[in-house]
Design a protein around this motif. Sequence first.
Motif: not given
Length: 156
Positions: A122-151
């Motif tokens: 269940v906690v691993a599922l939260f990791v995946v969901l949180q990572f995916t949601a953050l990546r989606r949000r970063d993508g909408r914000d136009g951040r290059a690199g997504g999670v972990g690769g931003g500047t």
Amino acid sequence: MSANTLTPARPGPASPLWTVRGVLALDALVTGGNGLVYLGFAGPVGELLGVGRGVLPALGLFLTGYALGVGALAARRRPPRLAVRAVIDLNAVWVVLSLVAMAAWLEPTTAGVVWIPLQAVVVALFVVLQFTALRRRDGRDGRAGGVGGGTEGRRT
């Protein structure tokens, strides 16, 4: 049957539950509930799982405090990226430590052998969901690199 019932709906924004805030709130709710059960019923739950009575109250206190912090983060209009990453990382550490503890330190009953990996999943599922949601949000914000690769935090 009308023609409208056969026409698929246009895709819209993600459900509020699958946003960064929504997944954080769900994590806080599940974690807080688990922590409160460990605090309130340490004896019976400890016996059921084969985990010592002294372990569950401390674990319950930790989980309840963690849930309050994650809930406070979820309540923010826009949770900071670094704080969300910290939650993701801490959840990943929890998954690993749960499995290591089961194998190395604890002597779980059959129920514990089922429960400990189940809660880790269940906690691993939260990791995946949180990572995916953050990546989606970063993508909408136009951040290059997504999670972990931003500047962020770097000077250019």
